[in-house]
Scaffold this active site. Structure first.
Site, PDB file in Angstrom:
ATOM      1  N   ASN A 114       0.854  -1.199   0.000  1.00  0.00           N
ATOM      2  CA  ASN A 114       0.000   0.000   0.000  1.00  0.00           C
ATOM      3  C   ASN A 114       0.884   1.242   0.000  1.00  0.00           C
ATOM      4  O   ASN A 114       1.994   1.209   0.548  1.00  0.00           O
ATOM      5  CB  ASN A 114      -0.889   0.005   1.254  1.00  0.00           C
ATOM      6  CG  ASN A 114      -1.803   1.225   1.294  1.00  0.00           C
ATOM      7  OD1 ASN A 114      -2.380   1.617   0.284  1.00  0.00           O
ATOM      8  ND2 ASN A 114      -1.897   1.852   2.471  1.00  0.00           N
ATOM      9  N   HIS A 144       0.976   5.184   1.282  1.00  0.00           N
ATOM     10  CA  HIS A 144       0.316   6.052   2.266  1.00  0.00           C
ATOM     11  C   HIS A 144       1.013   7.413   2.272  1.00  0.00           C
ATOM     12  O   HIS A 144       2.248   7.465   2.356  1.00  0.00           O
ATOM     13  CB  HIS A 144       0.383   5.421   3.661  1.00  0.00           C
ATOM     14  CG  HIS A 144      -0.303   6.237   4.703  1.00  0.00           C
ATOM     15  ND1 HIS A 144      -1.670   6.296   4.824  1.00  0.00           N
ATOM     16  CD2 HIS A 144       0.205   7.049   5.669  1.00  0.00           C
ATOM     17  CE1 HIS A 144      -1.986   7.103   5.824  1.00  0.00           C
ATOM     18  NE2 HIS A 144      -0.864   7.587   6.353  1.00  0.00           N
ATOM     19  N   SER A 155       4.977   6.800   2.163  1.00  0.00           N
ATOM     20  CA  SER A 155       5.561   5.511   2.517  1.00  0.00           C
ATOM     21  C   SER A 155       4.878   4.397   1.743  1.00  0.00           C
ATOM     22  O   SER A 155       3.659   4.448   1.539  1.00  0.00           O
ATOM     23  CB  SER A 155       5.354   5.229   4.020  1.00  0.00           C
ATOM     24  OG  SER A 155       5.832   6.289   4.823  1.00  0.00           O
ATOM     25  N   ASP A 172      -2.351   0.803   8.102  1.00  0.00           N
ATOM     26  CA  ASP A 172      -1.140   1.591   7.818  1.00  0.00           C
ATOM     27  C   ASP A 172       0.011   1.203   8.731  1.00  0.00           C
ATOM     28  O   ASP A 172       0.902   2.002   8.997  1.00  0.00           O
ATOM     29  CB  ASP A 172      -1.421   3.103   7.941  1.00  0.00           C
ATOM     30  CG  ASP A 172      -2.517   3.566   6.996  1.00  0.00           C
ATOM     31  OD1 ASP A 172      -3.261   4.502   7.352  1.00  0.00           O
ATOM     32  OD2 ASP A 172      -2.630   2.971   5.908  1.00  0.00           O
TER      33      ASP A 172
HETATM   34  N1  LIG Z   1      -3.731   6.681  -0.567  1.00  0.00           N
HETATM   35  C1  LIG Z   1      -3.503   7.949  -1.201  1.00  0.00           C
HETATM   36  O1  LIG Z   1      -4.573   8.300  -2.051  1.00  0.00           O
HETATM   37  C2  LIG Z   1      -4.068   9.123  -3.093  1.00  0.00           C
HETATM   38  C3  LIG Z   1      -4.515   8.436  -4.367  1.00  0.00           C
HETATM   39  O2  LIG Z   1      -4.161   9.047  -5.468  1.00  0.00           O
HETATM   40  P1  LIG Z   1      -4.350   8.333  -6.912  1.00  0.00           P
HETATM   41  O3  LIG Z   1      -3.316   7.252  -7.042  1.00  0.00           O
HETATM   42  O4  LIG Z   1      -5.749   7.774  -6.969  1.00  0.00           O
HETATM   43  O5  LIG Z   1      -4.144   9.439  -7.883  1.00  0.00           O
HETATM   44  C4  LIG Z   1      -2.561   9.162  -2.948  1.00  0.00           C
HETATM   45  O6  LIG Z   1      -2.096  10.317  -2.324  1.00  0.00           O
HETATM   46  C5  LIG Z   1      -2.291   7.978  -2.053  1.00  0.00           C
HETATM   47  O7  LIG Z   1      -1.143   8.100  -1.229  1.00  0.00           O
END
Ligand SMILES: N[C@@H]1O[C@H](COP(=O)(O)O)[C@@H](O)[C@H]1O
Length: 195
Positions: A106, A108, A135, A144
């Protein structure tokens, strides 16, 4: 290695991952799945010639187990080796996480273990931090909370807002996630750090 990517929104991380899986990269995308019908990332994946699917969580209401059973059924039809959560905004239960244990990542938008959950950039600014970032971690039952495999840092400017900070962190996500995936796909879990 076959990689399934789960999204809920615009899919910019999904695009960065898919675009990186070419040439000598050890992996290839085999499915992009969204829990949100019409999510912007689905059209982007189709344009890249990647199979897509939608498993809408809403008809399942509070029945997370039934939703996840449908999710697992659709994902496993694509027989992925690795699952990448990329802006997938559903909290997954231990049933789902155990099913893909040791092969799910994932991204984050914070420097974990700081600021698990939502509104990460606003919280970093409110705390007066000098740095923020993102991360990539292995997914475990703790939200997370899994082992961090990579981080990227940016400095926080005095006049930064959560929006301006997010705009500088997102391109770092697009560099970090493909880098970690390429290593993870060869079994390398050594943490990396980008600036
Ligand atoms: N979990 C978070 O959600 C956002 C998603 O962006 P995208 O990949 O859909 O453009 C990203 O900032 C990611 O870290």
């Amino acid at each position: 290695k076959r990689v399934a990517i789960l999204i809920s929104g615009s899919g910019s991380n999904m695009v960065a991952l898919a675009e990186s899986m070419v040439g000598y990269h050890p992996a290839r995308p085999c499915l992009v799945l969204s829990n949100v019908p019409g999510a912007g990332g689905l059209a982007k994946a189709e344009a890249m010639g990647i199979d897509t699917a939608v498993v809408d969580h809403r008809p399942f209401g509070k029945d997370r187990e039934a939703f996840e059973a449908a999710l697992i059924e659709r994902i496993d039809r694509a027989a992925p080796d690795i699952i990448c959560l990329a802006g997938f905004m559903r909290i997954l239960t231990p049933v789902f996480i155990t099913h893909y244990a040791g092969r799910m990542l994932n991204i984050h938008p914070s420097l974990l273990p700081k600021y698990k959950g939502l509104n990460t950039h606003a919280r970093a600014i409110a705390a007066g931090d000098e740095e923020a970032g993102c991360s990539v971690h292995e997914v475990t039952a703790e939200l997370d909370g899994g082992p961090v495999l990579g981080q990227a840092r940016v400095s926080i400017a005095p006049d930064d807002t959560a929006e301006t900070l997010a705009k500088r962190v997102l391109p770092m996500e697009h560099r970090l996630y493909p880098e970690v995936l390429a290593r993870f796909a060869t079994g390398d879990r050594t943490p990396i750090s980008l600036r």
